[in-house]
Design an enzyme around this catalytic site. Structure first.
Site, short mmCIF file in Angstrom:
data_model
loop_
_atom_site.label_atom_id
_atom_site.label_comp_id
_atom_site.label_asym_id
_atom_site.label_seq_id
_atom_site.Cartn_x
_atom_site.Cartn_y
_atom_site.Cartn_z
CG ASP A 190 -0.22 0.00 2.53
OD1 ASP A 190 0.81 -0.69 2.65
OD2 ASP A 190 -0.70 0.66 3.47
CD GLU A 243 4.11 0.29 6.78
OE1 GLU A 243 5.03 0.55 7.57
OE2 GLU A 243 3.74 1.11 5.89
#
Length: 405
Positions: free
Chosen positions: A83, A148
């Site tokens: 991400d 994350e």
């Protein structure tokens, strides 16, 4: 008989796949993949893993992608969160963050350093391992993890606690400028709430202004930030106020609540309990009866799964003589005929859960540079992709060699 790492062949293969890694990284960059919206980039990675010959590829209920190479008894993992943060003010970019840019040396785009470059190198390390038949004595798990940027380590909390996967150690491929990183400070997300009483702004003495009550607290927080713990390796603990909120009936009224968010970085020896208590002990906090709390995270992943946790991310480090440091140093020296630099991250990584919560050793080696993270015109270096792919292919056998000593 244990295999030895064919360092020259590994490095030759890594250079051979430079163009493929570049193309794959640009494919990932082209897919917007902010936290909780990673589905399309996960599908892109799955296709690439299958293309290069991974033995098994799975997507877990949280949406993390898990690719396996080999069937040996030693489970070694390598991790990249896939991400990204948003692009911020587009006017600060000189090229499109998703179309990206490329020249002979660089690849640009959101996620280039933080940290889809790590995924590109890991996937092609898997290809190198398969090409050279190096995988018989271990199982390599390559993870592309989600959320994350929103909540570092949550993905690995799920992998360890729910999927019951526990590698012998994990290589984090967060950007290290191709140096070995062996630790990071922890962090917390803290909130301080102050209550007031609203009234008409023409007669403020009738109310109790929550913003004014927050003022002395902010001054004391600033003073506290200069008096936090210190560690010779990880450095100082830090504290900064990152957000401020208020409620008021109107711009012609006294504010009836005020709150601030605090980004607290914890060095070695500091605890989450201590970090909360040192704020609660401030005179202005006591005088205003402020409430000091830790944030919680419960945002659904792109699959809809919710795995709530408190926003505490523990400090961690491995020692200088730890087997993971020796392993990566051995691989680096074998490939490049020079000693590596060993250092630490300034920012936070998934190691907060892997090592910080669960005690599984983490060691860092990644393409890209930490200052590129979250910045406009983010970029990484093509030679870094090659260096890291070679390292990732050499690490497992180097580890088995260290275990024999």
């Amino acid at each position: 008989m244990a295999k030895q790492v064919p360092f020259e062949m590994v490095l030759e293969k890594a250079y051979q796949y430079k163009d493929e890694m570049t193309r794959f990284l640009r494919d990932m960059i082209a897919i917007p993949s902010e936290s909780c919206d990673e589905k399309l980039v996960v599908q892109c990675i799955k296709k690439e893993m299958e293309k290069v010959g991974f033995d098994k590829v799975e997507i877990d209920p949280m949406g993390n992608i898990l690719g396996y190479i080999g069937h040996g008894p030693h489970l070694i993992a390598m991790d990249a969160h896939i991400d990204t943060v948003g692009i911020g003010n587009i006017k600060n970019w000189t090229f499109d963050p998703y179309q990206g840019m490329e020249d002979d040396e660089l690849i640009g785009g959101r996620g280039a350093s933080d940290q889809e470059g790590g995924m590109a190198s890991m996937v092609y390390a898997g290809k190198i391992i398969k090409d050279l038949g190096l995988e018989d004595q271990y199982t390599l798990l390559v993870t592309g993890t989600v959320q994350e940027e929103d909540c570092d380590g949550l993905c690995w909390q799920y992998i360890i606690e729910q999927s019951k996967i526990r590698p012998e150690f994990v290589v984090s491929t967060e950007p290290t400028d191709c140096q070995i990183y062996r630790g990071q400070r922890g962090r917390m997300e803290i909130r301080v709430d102050v209550q007031g009483i609203s009234c008409h702004g023409s007669a403020p003495e009738r109310g109790d202004n929550a913003i004014f009550k927050m003022g002395p607290i902010l001054n004391e927080l600033k003073e506290l930030s200069h008096n936090l713990g210190n560690d010779e390796f990880l450095g100082k603990g830090t504290l900064t106020v990152s957000e401020i909120f208020f409620t008021s009936p109107s711009r012609c009224a006294v504010a009836d609540s005020c709150a601030v968010s605090i980004d607290r970085r914890l060095t070695w020896g500091e605890t989450w309990e201590g970090a909360l208590e040192e704020i609660r002990a401030l005179p202005a906090v006591k005088a205003s009866k402020a409430v000091v709390s830790m944030y919680n995270y419960d945002r659904p992943s792109y699959t809809g799964l919710v795995y709530p946790t408190e926003c505490y991310f523990p400090t961690w480090k491995v020692e200088e003589d730890h087997i993971t440091v020796k392993t990566l140093s051995k691989a680096y020296e074998g490939l490049f005929n020079k000693k590596p630099v060993v250092d630490k991250w300034t920012f936070s990584t998934n190691g907060v859960s892997i090592m910080g919560r669960h005690g599984i050793p983490v060691i860092g080696f990644g393409p890209g540079k930490e200052p590129e993270a979250h910045a406009p015109n983010e970029k990484t270096w093509k030679d870094h992709l090659v260096t890291c792919a070679a390292m990732y292919a050499a690490i497992p056998l180097s580890y088995l060699d260290e275990l024999k000593k």
